[in-house]
Design a protein around this motif. Structure first.
Motif, short mmCIF file in Angstrom:
data_model
loop_
_atom_site.label_atom_id
_atom_site.label_comp_id
_atom_site.label_asym_id
_atom_site.label_seq_id
_atom_site.Cartn_x
_atom_site.Cartn_y
_atom_site.Cartn_z
N VAL A 11 0.87 -1.18 0.00
CA VAL A 11 0.00 0.00 0.00
C VAL A 11 0.90 1.23 0.00
O VAL A 11 1.59 1.51 0.98
N GLY A 14 5.26 5.37 -2.95
CA GLY A 14 6.38 6.28 -2.76
C GLY A 14 7.67 5.47 -2.79
O GLY A 14 7.68 4.30 -3.19
N LYS A 35 -3.21 5.59 -3.67
CA LYS A 35 -4.32 6.52 -3.87
C LYS A 35 -3.93 7.61 -4.87
O LYS A 35 -4.80 8.25 -5.44
N THR A 43 7.50 11.38 -2.09
CA THR A 43 8.94 11.19 -2.28
C THR A 43 9.45 12.06 -3.43
O THR A 43 10.57 12.58 -3.37
N ALA A 45 8.84 14.96 -4.08
CA ALA A 45 9.04 16.36 -3.68
C ALA A 45 10.37 16.56 -2.96
O ALA A 45 10.78 17.68 -2.70
N GLN A 47 13.90 17.31 -2.14
CA GLN A 47 14.80 18.14 -2.94
C GLN A 47 16.26 17.86 -2.61
O GLN A 47 17.09 17.63 -3.47
N GLY A 48 16.54 17.88 -1.31
CA GLY A 48 17.91 18.06 -0.85
C GLY A 48 18.87 16.95 -1.18
O GLY A 48 19.94 17.17 -1.75
N GLY A 199 3.47 6.78 3.86
CA GLY A 199 4.07 8.10 4.06
C GLY A 199 3.59 8.81 5.32
O GLY A 199 3.05 8.20 6.24
N ASN A 210 4.04 19.22 3.59
CA ASN A 210 3.53 17.95 3.06
C ASN A 210 2.40 18.15 2.06
O ASN A 210 1.55 19.03 2.22
N CYS A 218 -3.25 4.92 6.69
CA CYS A 218 -3.04 3.55 7.17
C CYS A 218 -2.40 3.50 8.55
O CYS A 218 -2.49 2.48 9.24
N GLU A 379 8.02 6.57 5.87
CA GLU A 379 7.66 7.57 6.89
C GLU A 379 6.52 7.11 7.80
O GLU A 379 6.44 7.52 8.95
N ASN A 394 18.17 11.73 5.76
CA ASN A 394 18.07 10.39 6.33
C ASN A 394 16.72 9.71 6.06
O ASN A 394 16.60 8.51 6.28
#
Ligand SMILES: Cc1cc2nc3c(=O)[nH]c(=O)nc-3n(C[C@H](O)[C@H](O)[C@H](O)COP(=O)(O)OP(=O)(O)OC[C@H]3O[C@@H](n4cnc5c(N)ncnc54)[C@H](O)[C@@H]3O)c2cc1C
Length: 575
Positions: A11, A14, A35, A43, A45, A47-48, A199, A210, A218, A379, A394
């Protein structure tokens, strides 16, 4: 009602879900439910960058990365899992390179690396260049690369399928129930194993980096089905969101040399973190910004400070931070090469979540008892490598390392396990919940209730917290929950009924808000992102332990689990 059978259901599409799907699909037959269309996952989005001690720019070691992660976590991370994270990060990055991810490179062709907050050489001596990146679109590239690989491996995708329930029977997980967005039909997915990779849940707060979809579905569903949630009081605020909008300006901007300034133009981090300055861990920088604002040194006395990139020159800003400069131009209408950027802390990352072991198996108590057939990664999970505060770069490591480990465990598990029968009428609870919402004739609006919850969480459960405020939020949440029973949705149809889904998402958010606040109220100390003004000190004697929150008929109950300490012992923090 439609019925599907697969070896394993994942499910979330990402980075965590796709990495797990890729691994598991080596031998198992895997379906991914998402979804969102997969490459729209959050994921994308990021950037770093992704942290790994490759040592391409200067000497670096995974032990140093481990030390930084443990120290950044304010000693709450489990050190056995952090060791895995930092050792396997190196392989995870090279693996992506071999899959074709277009990383930035050094002039001699190796993967380039840059500085990021809290990453140091030689156990805290000074900053180190550890973050690997593809300009400031690292997450986008990870998502595209993994999606291509999954397609190549024959992973089956069910896009725009919204999972609404977990089928747990006799202590084992047997599948999920999902709603197909296009038709409104309910589908039952019967499987030997289910991985949750849904996530974060930044939408708990008013100002957040976000995406709209990050509503913790979930995590809340697992909680309702008896799974405890770990360390939910630890929610990270990133120091640099665009003022009022929350849109993230990656730490890469400070990694490339950006500086935070108050109304006097002062580089105030000199006073708070003399060694690491603007690149101190996020909890410290966010608190420093809030402190400046409170003391009236926000810009024009308002609740923001400035991020200064003007000394970096057009070349660095345009080449190393192209997406960020684009955001700044689009959303603020200013040129970051010439003008200062207004920023404020923004709700960014959930350190807590569904407790798992290092193979992604969901665990349900302080003895680490697994719930057979249920996995979590990314996440939404808490393994716990980030403890009380996550270091930049990380999370991308986490989703890859633990996504892969979960995927690997799943294919071993499904080889041995039997497909167990489904519970009687598995979709019945969801069908009645959906009807209740569609038939509701009350006067309350989902958007209003959500807005009130987000404001309350922002005001009293963000960077600073204290008992009276937290108690007020809890009372207010109860009132909002009561009111949420009287909602009315305008759209009563079946096709693309996003109003219905938003109503369901509000329920998840209210549950997670309550656990977050109750966990924060219970923890009478300050550690990492959890800062209690009435208990401003870290208290290792009483609180060097993980929270496990359970939903019971009598409300939320807490149990606690010891932190695994192997190499680094808690001491006074110094930066
Ligand atoms: C703006 C931004 C920048 C960031 N930058 C960095 C960075 O530079 N480095 C770093 O390490 N970390 C960064 N992070 C954090 C990191 O990107 C995330 O923590 C990580 O990508 C999460 O990955 P994930 O696979 O767990 O979840 P996500 O990528 O969020 O994917 C979640 C998936 O779950 C699906 N889903 C959710 N609910 C349901 C449901 N009910 N039914 C079906 N599917 C569902 C969604 O469709 C989606 O596919 C950043 C985060 C943000 C917001």
């Amino acid at each position: 009602m439609m019925y599907h059978r697969h070896d394993a259901i994942i499910v979330g599409a990402g980075g965590a879900g796709l990495r797990a799907a890729l691994e598991a699909s080596a031998t198992a037959e895997v379906a991914v439910l998402s979804k969102l269309y997969p490459t729209r996952s959050h994921t994308g989005a990021a950037q770093g960058g992704i942290g790994a001690a490759l040592g391409n720019m200067e000497e670096d070691r995974w032990e140093w990365h481990m030390f930084d992660t443990v120290k950044g976590s304010d000693y709450l991370a489990d050190q056995d899992t952090v060791e895995i994270l930092c050792r396997e990060a190196i392989e995870a990055v090279y693996e992506l390179e071999h899959m074709g991810l277009p990383f930035d490179r050094t002039p001699d062709g190796r993967l380039a690396q840059r500085r990021f907050g809290g990453h140091t050489r030689n156990f805290g001596e000074g900053p180190v260049q550890r973050s690997c990146y593809a300009a400031d679109r690292t997450g986008h590239m990870i998502l595209q690369t993994l999606y291509q690989q999954c397609i190549k491996n024959g992973v089956r995708f069910f896009d725009e399928f919204h999972v609404l329930d977990l089928l747990i029977e006799d202590g084992g997980c047997r599948g999920v129930v999902a709603l197909e967005l296009a038709t409104g039909d309910l589908h039952i997915f019967h499987a030997k194993a289910v991985l949750l990779a849904t996530g974060g849940f930044g939408r708990l707060f008013k100002i957040t980096s976000n995406a709209h979809a990050l509503t913790g579905d979930c995590v809340a569903i697992a909680f309702r089905r008896g799974v405890p949630l770990e360390d939910m009081e630890f929610y990270q605020f990133h120091p640099t969101g665009i003022y009022k909008m929350g849109i993230l300006i990656s730490e890469a901007a400070r990694g490339e040399g950006g500086i935070l300034r108050n109304r006097d133009g002062e580089r105030f981090m000199q006073r708070y973190a003399p060694t690491l300055l603007d690149l101190a861990p996020r909890d410290m920088v966010s608190r420093a910004i809030h402190a400046e604002i409170r003391e009236g040194r926000g810009i024009g006395g308002k609740d923001y400070v400035h991020l200064d990139l003007t000394h970096l020159g057009r070349d660095v800003v345009e080449k190393k931070l192209p997406e960020i400069s684009d955001f700044i131009r689009t959303y603020l209408g200013i040129d970051p090469v010439k003008e200062l950027v207004p920023v404020q802390p923004t709700a960014h990352y959930a350190m807590g979540g569904i407790p798992t072991d290092v193979d992604g198996r969901v665990i349900i108590d302080e003895q680490n008892t697994p719930l057979p057939g249920l996995y979590a990664a990314g996440e939404c999970a808490c393994v716990s490598v980030h403890g009380a505060n996550r270091l930049g770069t990380n999370s991308l490591v986490d989703i890859l390392v633990f996504g892969r480990r979960a995927g690997r465990h799943i294919w071993r598990f499904v080889r041995e396990a039997d497909l167990l029968p489904l519970p009687f009428e598995p979709e019945a609870p969801i069908r009645s919940e959906v009807s209740r919402i569609l038939e509701g004739t009350g006067r309350e609006s989902v958007a209003d209730l959500r807005r009130m919850m987000q404001q309350e969480m922002m005001d009293k459960t963000s960077v600073f917290r204290e008992k009276a405020g937290l108690q007020e939020v809890l009372d207010h949440l109860e009132e909002l929950r009561e009111r949420s029973r009287k909602i009315r949705v305008q759209d009563k149809g079946h096709s693309f009924n996003t109003a219905l889904l938003e109503a369901l998402e509000l329920g998840y958010l209210l549950d997670l808000a309550e656990v977050t606040v109750a966990s924060a109220l219970a923890r009478t100390e300050s550690r990492g992102a959890h800062y209690r003004e009435d208990y401003p000190k870290r208290d290792d004697v009483n609180w060097l332990k993980h929270t496990l929150a359970y939903r019971t008929p009598n409300g939320i109950e807490f149990r606690y689990k010891p932190v695994v300490i192997t190499r680094f012992h808690p001491e006074e923090r110094k930066y």
